[in-house]
Design a protein around this motif. Sequence first.
Motif, short mmCIF file in Angstrom:
data_model
loop_
_atom_site.label_atom_id
_atom_site.label_comp_id
_atom_site.label_asym_id
_atom_site.label_seq_id
_atom_site.Cartn_x
_atom_site.Cartn_y
_atom_site.Cartn_z
N TYR A 172 -58.05 -31.54 25.67
CA TYR A 172 -56.59 -31.53 25.82
C TYR A 172 -56.12 -30.11 26.09
CZ TYR A 172 -51.63 -31.57 24.65
OH TYR A 172 -50.26 -31.40 24.68
N SER A 173 -55.39 -29.93 27.16
CA SER A 173 -54.77 -28.66 27.51
C SER A 173 -55.78 -27.51 27.55
CB SER A 173 -53.64 -28.32 26.53
OG SER A 173 -52.96 -27.15 26.94
N ASP A 174 -56.86 -27.73 28.29
CA ASP A 174 -57.88 -26.70 28.50
C ASP A 174 -58.57 -26.26 27.22
OD1 ASP A 174 -57.42 -26.78 31.20
OD2 ASP A 174 -56.20 -24.96 31.27
N ARG A 175 -58.54 -27.11 26.20
CA ARG A 175 -59.30 -26.86 24.98
C ARG A 175 -60.09 -28.12 24.62
NH1 ARG A 175 -57.27 -22.27 22.24
NH2 ARG A 175 -55.08 -21.78 22.65
N THR A 176 -61.21 -27.93 23.95
CA THR A 176 -61.94 -29.06 23.38
C THR A 176 -61.61 -29.12 21.89
OG1 THR A 176 -63.75 -28.85 24.97
CG2 THR A 176 -64.20 -30.09 22.96
N TRP A 177 -61.20 -30.30 21.43
CA TRP A 177 -60.78 -30.48 20.04
C TRP A 177 -61.76 -31.39 19.32
CZ3 TRP A 177 -56.43 -28.00 18.13
CH2 TRP A 177 -55.61 -27.38 19.10
N GLU A 178 -62.06 -31.05 18.07
CA GLU A 178 -62.88 -31.88 17.20
C GLU A 178 -61.99 -32.40 16.07
OE1 GLU A 178 -66.23 -29.60 15.90
OE2 GLU A 178 -67.24 -29.74 17.84
N ALA A 179 -61.89 -33.72 15.99
CA ALA A 179 -61.03 -34.35 14.98
C ALA A 179 -61.88 -35.12 13.99
CB ALA A 179 -60.03 -35.28 15.65
N TRP A 180 -61.39 -35.18 12.76
CA TRP A 180 -62.01 -35.99 11.71
C TRP A 180 -60.94 -36.94 11.18
CZ3 TRP A 180 -67.18 -35.68 10.71
CH2 TRP A 180 -67.85 -34.58 11.26
N PHE A 181 -61.16 -38.23 11.39
CA PHE A 181 -60.16 -39.23 11.00
C PHE A 181 -60.72 -40.15 9.93
CE2 PHE A 181 -62.68 -41.30 14.25
CZ PHE A 181 -62.75 -42.62 13.85
N THR A 182 -59.84 -40.79 9.19
CA THR A 182 -60.26 -41.71 8.14
C THR A 182 -59.60 -43.07 8.32
OG1 THR A 182 -60.38 -42.12 5.75
CG2 THR A 182 -58.44 -40.93 6.55
N LYS A 183 -60.40 -44.12 8.17
CA LYS A 183 -59.88 -45.49 8.21
C LYS A 183 -59.26 -45.88 6.87
CE LYS A 183 -63.13 -47.00 11.79
NZ LYS A 183 -64.24 -47.94 12.13
N GLU A 184 -59.40 -45.00 5.87
CA GLU A 184 -58.79 -45.25 4.56
C GLU A 184 -57.27 -45.20 4.65
OE1 GLU A 184 -60.49 -42.61 1.68
OE2 GLU A 184 -62.53 -42.98 2.41
N ILE A 185 -56.76 -44.50 5.64
CA ILE A 185 -55.32 -44.48 5.92
C ILE A 185 -55.15 -45.10 7.31
CG2 ILE A 185 -53.21 -43.10 6.07
CD1 ILE A 185 -54.62 -40.92 4.51
N PRO A 186 -54.85 -46.39 7.40
CA PRO A 186 -54.84 -47.10 8.69
C PRO A 186 -53.59 -46.81 9.52
CG PRO A 186 -54.22 -48.60 6.94
CD PRO A 186 -54.56 -47.29 6.27
N ILE A 187 -53.37 -45.54 9.78
CA ILE A 187 -52.23 -45.11 10.62
C ILE A 187 -52.80 -44.26 11.74
CG2 ILE A 187 -50.06 -43.82 10.70
CD1 ILE A 187 -49.77 -44.37 7.71
N GLN A 188 -52.53 -44.63 12.98
CA GLN A 188 -53.12 -43.94 14.13
C GLN A 188 -52.31 -42.71 14.52
OE1 GLN A 188 -53.79 -46.76 17.29
NE2 GLN A 188 -55.20 -47.98 16.09
N GLN A 189 -52.19 -41.78 13.58
CA GLN A 189 -51.41 -40.57 13.83
C GLN A 189 -52.16 -39.35 13.34
OE1 GLN A 189 -48.77 -40.13 15.57
NE2 GLN A 189 -48.26 -42.27 15.97
N MET A 218 -55.94 -42.24 10.27
CA MET A 218 -55.24 -40.96 10.19
C MET A 218 -56.18 -39.79 10.43
SD MET A 218 -52.41 -39.28 9.52
CE MET A 218 -51.28 -40.32 8.58
N ILE A 219 -55.72 -38.81 11.23
CA ILE A 219 -56.49 -37.59 11.44
C ILE A 219 -56.31 -36.69 10.21
CG2 ILE A 219 -56.76 -35.51 12.84
CD1 ILE A 219 -55.75 -37.14 15.23
N VAL A 220 -57.41 -36.44 9.51
CA VAL A 220 -57.38 -35.61 8.30
C VAL A 220 -57.53 -34.13 8.67
CG1 VAL A 220 -58.54 -35.12 6.10
CG2 VAL A 220 -58.25 -37.48 6.88
#
Length: 214
Positions: A72-89, A100-102
Amino acid sequence: MAVKNNVSPSTIRLPDGIYQNKTSKNKDFIYTIEYIGIQPFKIKEKTNFKWKLSKETKQIEGYHCQKATLNYSDRTWEAWFTKEIPIQQGPYVFSGLPGMIVQIADTENHHIFTLKANYKIPQGSTGIYTRPYFVPVEIDTIAFNKKWNDFRKNPLGGTEQFMQMNPGLLSGESYDENGNKSLIIERKKQERAYSKKQLENYNNHINIELYKKL
């Protein structure tokens, strides 16, 4: 307050700190507030994240998280998300993962976001408001980039920008810290130098595409 107390808007320290972006999202678009000098702009972008899910997992802030990557925007991002919080934000513009992205960071660790608290709040005001005389102008990414490059080549000070944003609001008179009348032309010169220094100091923007030099 700046006008009432004869203080230049460029000297005001906003309570948000260095990170001042305001972000709102829906299923189709992302809206962020970006500043050129003291003038806010509302940037509209299409939501179109192409996440790559990994099988790698780890614990972060007490949550079982799974890894995902994104360009995204000329950068590579590493995200860690959890299904324990079922919100796609997530923070800033990021969303669209199956939980949820932690934590998320670019691979050079220039920008890192970590979820430190998660709790319900009473329904009511969000606390986000538009300040009088500083209403954001809605604009697309290409137009914003052009305006930023114009400002970079000829940076204006806070008073000068404020007068352009609100014609006729200021008289053209200025006062120093002792209450003595000073020439606004001298104030403009000082503020232009300050704006130029700010451009040099704050040059590691999250959204690189908005701030590419032309």
